[in-house]
Design an enzyme around this catalytic site. Structure first.
Site, PDB file in Angstrom:
ATOM      1  N   LYS A 254       0.810  -1.205   0.000  1.00  0.00           N
ATOM      2  CA  LYS A 254       0.000   0.000   0.000  1.00  0.00           C
ATOM      3  C   LYS A 254       0.851   1.265   0.000  1.00  0.00           C
ATOM      4  O   LYS A 254       0.395   2.336  -0.355  1.00  0.00           O
ATOM      5  CB  LYS A 254      -0.862   0.037   1.282  1.00  0.00           C
ATOM      6  N   GLY A 255       2.079   1.151   0.469  1.00  0.00           N
ATOM      7  CA  GLY A 255       2.873   2.335   0.808  1.00  0.00           C
ATOM      8  C   GLY A 255       3.048   3.368  -0.284  1.00  0.00           C
ATOM      9  O   GLY A 255       3.249   4.543  -0.003  1.00  0.00           O
TER      10      GLY A 255
ATOM     11  N   GLU B 216       7.770   2.794  -6.308  1.00  0.00           N
ATOM     12  CA  GLU B 216       7.908   2.278  -4.935  1.00  0.00           C
ATOM     13  C   GLU B 216       8.062   3.439  -3.968  1.00  0.00           C
ATOM     14  O   GLU B 216       8.654   4.471  -4.304  1.00  0.00           O
ATOM     15  CB  GLU B 216       9.139   1.372  -4.828  1.00  0.00           C
ATOM     16  N   ASP B 217       7.568   3.246  -2.752  1.00  0.00           N
ATOM     17  CA  ASP B 217       7.804   4.249  -1.712  1.00  0.00           C
ATOM     18  C   ASP B 217       9.201   4.074  -1.127  1.00  0.00           C
ATOM     19  O   ASP B 217       9.891   5.058  -0.856  1.00  0.00           O
ATOM     20  CB  ASP B 217       6.737   4.161  -0.614  1.00  0.00           C
TER      21      ASP B 217
ATOM     22  N   ASP C 148      14.388  -1.317   0.407  1.00  0.00           N
ATOM     23  CA  ASP C 148      15.147  -1.614   1.622  1.00  0.00           C
ATOM     24  C   ASP C 148      16.143  -2.733   1.281  1.00  0.00           C
ATOM     25  O   ASP C 148      17.224  -2.468   0.761  1.00  0.00           O
ATOM     26  CB  ASP C 148      14.115  -2.011   2.685  1.00  0.00           C
TER      27      ASP C 148
ATOM     28  N   LYS D 162      16.997   2.866   1.025  1.00  0.00           N
ATOM     29  CA  LYS D 162      17.785   2.536   2.223  1.00  0.00           C
ATOM     30  C   LYS D 162      18.903   1.592   1.782  1.00  0.00           C
ATOM     31  O   LYS D 162      18.889   0.398   2.058  1.00  0.00           O
ATOM     32  CB  LYS D 162      16.871   1.875   3.249  1.00  0.00           C
TER      33      LYS D 162
ATOM     34  N   PHE E  38      13.963   3.384  10.992  1.00  0.00           N
ATOM     35  CA  PHE E  38      12.587   3.012  10.667  1.00  0.00           C
ATOM     36  C   PHE E  38      11.781   4.266  10.367  1.00  0.00           C
ATOM     37  O   PHE E  38      11.618   5.128  11.233  1.00  0.00           O
ATOM     38  CB  PHE E  38      11.953   2.226  11.819  1.00  0.00           C
ATOM     39  N   VAL E  39      11.295   4.371   9.132  1.00  0.00           N
ATOM     40  CA  VAL E  39      10.611   5.606   8.733  1.00  0.00           C
ATOM     41  C   VAL E  39       9.129   5.365   8.470  1.00  0.00           C
ATOM     42  O   VAL E  39       8.729   4.299   8.009  1.00  0.00           O
ATOM     43  CB  VAL E  39      11.268   6.257   7.502  1.00  0.00           C
TER      44      VAL E  39
ATOM     45  N   ASP F 173       3.984   3.040   6.834  1.00  0.00           N
ATOM     46  CA  ASP F 173       3.301   2.799   8.102  1.00  0.00           C
ATOM     47  C   ASP F 173       4.181   2.113   9.136  1.00  0.00           C
ATOM     48  O   ASP F 173       5.227   1.545   8.826  1.00  0.00           O
ATOM     49  CB  ASP F 173       2.090   1.886   7.874  1.00  0.00           C
TER      50      ASP F 173
ATOM     51  N   ARG G  85       0.405   6.431   7.963  1.00  0.00           N
ATOM     52  CA  ARG G  85       0.472   6.564   6.500  1.00  0.00           C
ATOM     53  C   ARG G  85       0.017   7.953   6.037  1.00  0.00           C
ATOM     54  O   ARG G  85       0.424   8.445   4.995  1.00  0.00           O
ATOM     55  CB  ARG G  85      -0.431   5.527   5.821  1.00  0.00           C
TER      56      ARG G  85
HETATM   57  C1  PRP Z   1       7.644  -1.791   1.661  1.00  0.00           C
HETATM   58  C2  PRP Z   1       7.828  -1.126   0.306  1.00  0.00           C
HETATM   59  C3  PRP Z   1       8.410  -2.186  -0.555  1.00  0.00           C
HETATM   60  C4  PRP Z   1       9.112  -3.106   0.402  1.00  0.00           C
HETATM   61  C5  PRP Z   1      10.584  -2.880   0.344  1.00  0.00           C
HETATM   62  O1  PRP Z   1       6.379  -2.384   1.759  1.00  0.00           O
HETATM   63  O2  PRP Z   1       6.619  -0.634  -0.220  1.00  0.00           O
HETATM   64  O3  PRP Z   1       7.434  -2.872  -1.318  1.00  0.00           O
HETATM   65  O4  PRP Z   1       8.653  -2.789   1.735  1.00  0.00           O
HETATM   66  O5  PRP Z   1      11.269  -3.771   1.176  1.00  0.00           O
HETATM   67  P1  PRP Z   1      12.453  -4.678   0.639  1.00  0.00           P
HETATM   68  O6  PRP Z   1      13.331  -3.841  -0.238  1.00  0.00           O
HETATM   69  O7  PRP Z   1      13.164  -5.119   1.911  1.00  0.00           O
HETATM   70  O8  PRP Z   1      11.862  -5.846  -0.095  1.00  0.00           O
HETATM   71  P2  PRP Z   1       5.781  -2.861   3.164  1.00  0.00           P
HETATM   72  O9  PRP Z   1       6.206  -4.261   3.454  1.00  0.00           O
HETATM   73  O10 PRP Z   1       6.116  -1.858   4.204  1.00  0.00           O
HETATM   74  O11 PRP Z   1       4.227  -2.940   2.854  1.00  0.00           O
HETATM   75  P3  PRP Z   1       3.184  -1.730   2.673  1.00  0.00           P
HETATM   76  O12 PRP Z   1       3.656  -0.931   1.488  1.00  0.00           O
HETATM   77  O13 PRP Z   1       1.875  -2.375   2.414  1.00  0.00           O
HETATM   78  O14 PRP Z   1       3.211  -0.933   3.944  1.00  0.00           O
END
Ligand code: PRP
Length: 191
Positions: free
Chosen positions: A44-45, A100-101, A104, A132, A153-154, A160, A166
């Site tokens: 969702k992010g 992507e938001d 990581d 990140k 952690f952001v 979220d 969010r």
């Molecule tokens: C976040 C973000 C990416 C993923 C990145 O989603 O939107 O899809 O994590 O992480 P990675 O590089 O370690 O794979 P999140 O799991 O927070 O889900 P959300 O967007 O629904 O909050």
């Protein structure tokens, strides 16, 4: 619940707005007239970033959403991912831009790139608001990055903690984590 006093602002609404405009200018330059990109966001992010980005692009883009999940008890950082919600619009021969938001570990994006490539888009690029980089375990190319951030952690601007924060118009570092295990959200804690 955690209240907003646990947050330290990292990127203000003004900084986000300015950087989104710059990213939009970069993206506009990389897609010539007649090659309007098809933006696919990972729920969702990414929803707030996408909404601001499409308005800043100011051209007739199309959009779609996917959602991803992990198999069994694994987390997405294990790289074992599946599409929970598939594309509505076929991406074959389209100029696809993944929105992507945050990237990581890179495991989600790495899997998405492989999955999208298998559907034969005309081109495939990525824009991520946040990167990140120090946490990377999978090599991924990101053509457009908003901000490279430290390993904190952001939350906010779509991101979220256990579905909280969010809605915030800024990005903040969450310094406090809840003690009660029921408030922990595996996916979010991984970020
Ligand atoms: C976040 C973000 C990416 C993923 C990145 O989603 O939107 O899809 O994590 O992480 P990675 O590089 O370690 O794979 P999140 O799991 O927070 O889900 P959300 O967007 O629904 O909050």
């Amino acid at each position: 619940m955690i209240d907003e006093t646990a947050l330290t602002v990292l990127l203000t609404a003004d900084q986000l707005r300015d950087r989104v405009r710059e990213l939009a200018a970069e993206i506009n330059t990389s897609y010539p007239t007649g090659r309007d990109p098809h933006l696919v966001t990972v729920l969702k992010g990414g929803f707030i970033f996408l909404a601001d980005l499409v308005r800043a692009l100011d051209r007739p883009v199309t959009i779609d959403f996917v959602s991803v999940a992990s198999y069994g008890t694994g987390t997405r950082s294990s790289g074992v991912v599946t599409l929970a919600t598939d594309f509505e619009i076929d991406i074959t021969d389209r100029d696809v831009l993944i929105v992507e938001d945050i990237v990581d570990t890179g495991q989600t994006l790495s899997w998405l790139l492989d999955t999208f490539r298998a559907r034969h888009p005309r081109s495939l690029r990525t824009v991520s608001l946040l990167d990140k980089r120090s946490r990377r375990t999978a090599e991924v190319d990101i053509e457009h990055v908003g901000f490279t951030i430290e390993d904190r952690f952001v939350v906010g601007y779509g991101l979220d903690y256990a579905e909280q924060f969010r809605h915030l118009p800024y990005v903040a570092v969450l310094d406090q984590t809840p003690q009660h295990p029921s408030e922990r959200h595996t996916d979010s804690l991984r970020r």
